[in-house]
Design an enzyme around this catalytic site. Structure first.
Site, PDB file in Angstrom:
ATOM      1  N   ASP A  21      29.731  24.599  44.919  1.00 18.95           N
ATOM      2  CA  ASP A  21      28.764  24.127  44.044  1.00 18.95           C
ATOM      3  C   ASP A  21      27.448  23.590  44.731  1.00 18.95           C
ATOM      4  O   ASP A  21      27.346  23.254  46.024  1.00 18.95           O
ATOM      5  CB  ASP A  21      29.403  22.784  43.468  1.00 18.95           C
ATOM      6  CG  ASP A  21      29.066  22.560  42.056  1.00 18.95           C
ATOM      7  OD1 ASP A  21      28.082  23.075  41.533  1.00 18.95           O
ATOM      8  OD2 ASP A  21      29.114  21.346  41.564  1.00 18.95           O
ATOM      9  N   ASN A  69      30.730  30.675  33.503  1.00 15.71           N
ATOM     10  CA  ASN A  69      29.694  30.700  33.879  1.00 15.71           C
ATOM     11  C   ASN A  69      28.687  31.886  33.039  1.00 15.71           C
ATOM     12  O   ASN A  69      27.676  32.176  32.971  1.00 15.71           O
ATOM     13  CB  ASN A  69      29.640  31.292  35.236  1.00 15.71           C
ATOM     14  CG  ASN A  69      29.697  30.155  36.232  1.00 15.71           C
ATOM     15  OD1 ASN A  69      30.114  30.192  37.612  1.00 15.71           O
ATOM     16  ND2 ASN A  69      29.169  28.945  36.012  1.00 15.71           N
TER      17      ASN A  69
END
Ligand code: FPP
Length: 254
Positions: A21, A69
């Protein structure tokens, strides 16, 4: 003594899973486009995969693209798909040179054809490698995976191949995308968020969780060693008491 020297090679996690991340924030903090962060993130993928292979980690799972995503702005999604396909195409010979087997988990059918074919080819080309297994979670989410498993099991019951009372933990495990891999023992998430974000919800049941503020593009081998050292300092009890674990390890030593 360096961090690497401090690692006990006999107490390595068998499987490390990573939520990579912070690429977007890393880039934006530098006044750059988010995609620039993903490109730099590839360098961290190389370093961490190499670090794990050098240490003798058997399984490494990287969360590269979640089902959620797909909802990102189209240029970022397309850019990420191109980056993934291109990176794997370039790295396939390095994977084989290092005896690394590539595996994919996730709803791969959703990927654009050029990316899907390139990735599947890399899986095929590295199929017989016997060193570390590098698992890329792509278009993956745990809830998707669990739904697929439940549907397949329900189908087996409907066809009369399985009785409901025969369903046990092993049945579920065999229907997960990760059925060929042991559960991760260490899960690392970079960039300061302390969440699991729909990643290996079932498989992380007993994993040690390690969160670091370091953004993924800044995460290198030294950060990996730090996470492993932290893992090695923890006592893993699997629901038992600390005294039971101490007695068991004392017995193992005799
Ligand atoms: C999370 O950062 C990262 C991703 C969604 C993509 C990770 C992909 C790579 C590093 C590309 C290469 C991967 C392989 C396996 C070759 P973010 O965009 O969520 O960052 P933010 O939270 O700061 O917005």
């Amino acid at each position: 003594m360096s961090q690497l020297e401090k690692i006990d090679k006999n107490q390595l996690p068998l499987h490390i899973a990573i939520i990579m991340d912070g690429n977007g924030r890393w880039a934006q903090e530098k006044g750059e486009d988010r995609l620039y962060g993903h490109y730099q993130g590839v360098e961290s993928v190389r370093n961490v995969a190499e670090g794990c292979a050098e240490l003798g980690i058997r399984f490494l799972t990287l969360y590269a693209f979640s089902t959620e995503n797909w909802d990102r702005p189209e240029p970022e999604v397309t850019g990420l798909m191109e980056l993934l396909a291109e990176t794997i195409r370039q790295e396939v010979s390095t994977l084989t040179r290092n005896n690394i087997k590539l595996q994919l988990i996730g709803n791969i059918a959703m990927l654009p054809e050029y990316a899907r074919l390139g990735l599947e080819e890399a899986v095929e080309l590295t199929r017989n490698n016997s060193g570390m297994t590098l698992i890329i979670a792509l278009s993956y989410s745990s809830r998707w995976e669990l739904l697929q498993a439940v549907k397949t099991i329900a189908n087996d019951v409907q066809k009369g191949n399985l009785l409901p009372e025969q369903i046990n933990e092993d049945t579920l495990r065999r229907h997960l995308a990760t059925n060929a891999f042991p559960d991760p023992e260490l899960m690392i998430r970079t960039s300061g968020e302390c969440r699991i974000s729909n990643f290996l919800l079932y498989q992380l049941a007993y994993a040690e969780l390690y969160f670091t503020d370091t953004r993924w593009p800044d995460f290198g081998k030294e950060h990996l060693y730090e996470a492993i050292l932290n893992f090695q300092q923890r006592q893993r009890r699997f629901g038992k008491t600390g005294e039971q674990i101490q007695r068991e390890s004392a017995t193992d030593m005799h």
